[in-house]
Motif scaffolding. Structure first.
Motif, short mmCIF file in Angstrom:
data_model
loop_
_atom_site.label_atom_id
_atom_site.label_comp_id
_atom_site.label_asym_id
_atom_site.label_seq_id
_atom_site.Cartn_x
_atom_site.Cartn_y
_atom_site.Cartn_z
N ASP A 1 38.85 39.58 61.93
CA ASP A 1 38.06 38.81 62.91
C ASP A 1 37.99 37.33 62.54
N GLY A 2 39.09 36.79 62.09
CA GLY A 2 39.13 35.37 61.76
C GLY A 2 38.68 35.02 60.36
N ASP A 3 38.38 36.04 59.55
CA ASP A 3 37.91 35.82 58.18
C ASP A 3 38.93 36.35 57.18
N LEU A 4 38.85 35.85 55.96
CA LEU A 4 39.61 36.47 54.88
C LEU A 4 39.10 37.89 54.68
N ARG A 5 40.02 38.83 54.60
CA ARG A 5 39.65 40.24 54.50
C ARG A 5 39.19 40.57 53.08
N PRO A 6 37.99 41.17 52.93
CA PRO A 6 37.57 41.61 51.59
C PRO A 6 38.51 42.69 51.07
N ASN A 7 38.97 42.54 49.83
CA ASN A 7 39.84 43.56 49.25
C ASN A 7 39.49 43.89 47.80
N VAL A 8 38.51 43.19 47.24
CA VAL A 8 38.01 43.53 45.91
C VAL A 8 36.51 43.72 46.01
N ASP A 9 36.03 44.91 45.74
CA ASP A 9 34.60 45.22 45.79
C ASP A 9 33.88 44.45 44.68
N PRO A 10 32.76 43.76 44.99
CA PRO A 10 32.03 43.04 43.94
C PRO A 10 31.63 43.92 42.77
N ARG A 11 31.51 45.24 42.99
CA ARG A 11 31.09 46.11 41.90
C ARG A 11 32.19 46.25 40.83
N VAL A 12 33.41 45.80 41.15
CA VAL A 12 34.43 45.66 40.11
C VAL A 12 33.97 44.64 39.08
N MET A 13 33.44 43.53 39.57
CA MET A 13 32.94 42.49 38.68
C MET A 13 31.67 42.97 37.97
N TYR A 14 30.82 43.70 38.67
CA TYR A 14 29.61 44.22 38.03
C TYR A 14 29.97 45.19 36.91
N THR A 15 30.99 46.01 37.12
CA THR A 15 31.43 46.94 36.08
C THR A 15 31.84 46.19 34.83
N ALA A 16 32.57 45.09 35.00
CA ALA A 16 32.97 44.28 33.86
C ALA A 16 31.75 43.70 33.15
N CYS A 17 30.78 43.23 33.93
CA CYS A 17 29.56 42.67 33.34
C CYS A 17 28.80 43.72 32.54
N LEU A 18 28.67 44.91 33.08
CA LEU A 18 27.94 45.98 32.41
C LEU A 18 28.67 46.44 31.16
N ASP A 19 29.99 46.56 31.25
CA ASP A 19 30.77 46.88 30.06
C ASP A 19 30.55 45.82 28.98
#
Length: 431
Positions: free
Chosen positions: A391-409
């Motif tokens: 719809d005219g936007d960059l399509r999300p393809n990486v879930d932010p929880r990927v980054m959260y997982t790295a932070c928690l690790d």
């Protein structure tokens, strides 16, 4: 209370300003401006600041596997770019469609900051200070980050980021605080300038500091607040208030000590910027906390101004220069202090690909986040495909929880206990 006498009016003033804000888990709302801009007046005659409370004595605080473990010496910093940073003008693709969509906003090729080892993208010129981290392999850039079914509301989108896409749950870092077997130091998890919902759990919450100069008792005598803690009451609600009073006194004392560094400059402000706070100033405060003996392990630094519906080019240039300068100086200080720190950036959404009629961009979807530090597996992750828009936007393809997982690790917490499962689509850490 010895020689400290409290009138009924004085006690009610303390109750309104300290019990509600500090002790009963009510310091944060779900709105984007939860703690107010730096300098906003609060109920104690200071800025709207709060200190972590805990559950009522005798109640159950779960002590699960989210407790930080062997990696407990590591620090975590979350940098929030409030308003929705334009990722497409942050990390510029070498794609002719970019210039077609942004005839006036596209960054000229001659001004781009090239990135060693890739011909796909370049940095906005304001991010030049981050190029050495990229070259050293200490910077990862995540493209197309965002939740599926994106929402263009600031409030909904911020809630999704803060609460790991469950707007009815506590903040994802607040869940870590809830699960710690023993109560951490008052400044263990601290937000600077906003972001308190991220650190708000069901039973515990982080400290929320509106400004360095405002994190005080104002006209109130701290001895009066401390005196309310003794003798301990057998009434659970009163005991909770007493406990919060004691932690308030401790937090303010610890913060004051940390800020007495000779080179502390954390109150840097920009009068033309929404909220006035700069990331250089916020990250300077974060550095002072992390190198102090206040027991701080997690810091959220927030600054606004990224909602660039008009006049975007000069505004974003200033904002990104502030971001890069703040991050670069911060890591210089962390290296000197020999601290292991992971820093990540977050913004509620990206901007639309097509520029609008006001020399700006409107709310979009997929965005760009930075993950920086000595433990990062540097490089490009995710995609920004201008040939496959949503719809005219960059399509999300990486879930932010990927980054959260790295932070928690990184901090030794259990992503499964916090997020329900691991999100390992992208490996952002090298250690």
């Amino acid at each position: 209370m010895n020689d400290i006498r409290l009138s009924r009016r004085h006690f009610l003033r303390l109750g309104a300003g300290t019990i509600v804000v500090v002790g009963l888990g009510a310091c944060s709302s779900s709105g984007a401006n939860d703690s107010g801009p730096l300098g906003t007046a609060g109920p104690l005659g200071t800025t709207r600041s709060s200190v972590p409370g805990s559950s009522v004595p005798g109640s159950s605080v779960p002590a699960g596997s989210t407790v930080p473990g062997a990696a407990g010496a590591r620090r975590l910093v979350i940098v929030q770019l409030n308003g929705g940073n334009d990722g497409l003008n942050t990390l510029i693709p070498h794609d002719g469609r970019y210039h077609d969509a942004r005839p006036s906003l596209a960054i000229a090729d001659a001004d781009l900051v090239g990135l060693a080892g890739t011909s796909e993208v370049s940095f906005h010129p304001g991010l030049a200070a981050l190029a050495p981290m990229w070259t050293a392999g200490k910077l990862a850039v995540v493209r197309g980050i965002g939740f599926s079914n994106p929402n263009r509301s600031h409030f909904v989108s911020m809630d999704r980021w803060w609460r790991a896409d469950d707007v009815h749950a506590p903040g994802w870092l607040g869940r870590v605080l809830d699960s710690m077997a023993s109560e951490p130091a008052p400044l263990y998890a601290t937000s600077l300038g906003g972001g308190a919902p991220l650190l708000s759990g069901a039973h515990r919450q982080g400290a929320a500091v509106g400004s360095a100069g405002g994190f005080t008792f104002g006209a109130l005598d701290p001895r009066a607040i401390g005196a309310l803690s003794a003798p301990a009451s057998a009434v659970p609600l009163v005991a909770l208030a007493q406990h919060s009073f004691a932690r308030t006194v401790g937090a303010v004392a610890d913060f004051d000590k940390a800020m007495k560094s000779p080179d502390a400059t954390g109150d840097t402000t920009d009068s033309e910027r929404e909220g006035g706070a700069t990331l250089v100033g916020g990250l300077d405060l974060a550095a002072k906390l992390l190198v102090s003996d206040a027991g701080t392990q997690i810091v959220v630094v927030s600054a606004s101004g990224f909602d660039t519906h008009s006049n975007q080019a000069p505004t974003q240039a200033k904002l990104l220069t502030d971001l890069a300068a703040g991050v670069s100086k911060f890591f210089d200080e962390m290296t000197a202090a020999k601290l292991d720190v992971l820093l990540v950036t977050a913004s509620e959404f990206g901007r639309r690909v097509q520029e609008n009629g006001s020399a700006g961009t409107d709310h979009g979807a997929g965005n760009v986040s930075f993950v920086a530090g000595p433990g990062v597996k540097g490089g490009l992750y995710g995609e920004m495909d201008l040939g496959d828009l949503l719809d005219g936007d960059l399509r999300p393809n990486v879930d932010p929880r990927v980054m959260y997982t790295a932070c928690l690790d990184w901090i030794g917490a259990d992503p499964v206990a916090v997020l329900g499962k691991r999100y390992d689509d992208v490996k952002l850490l090298s250690v």
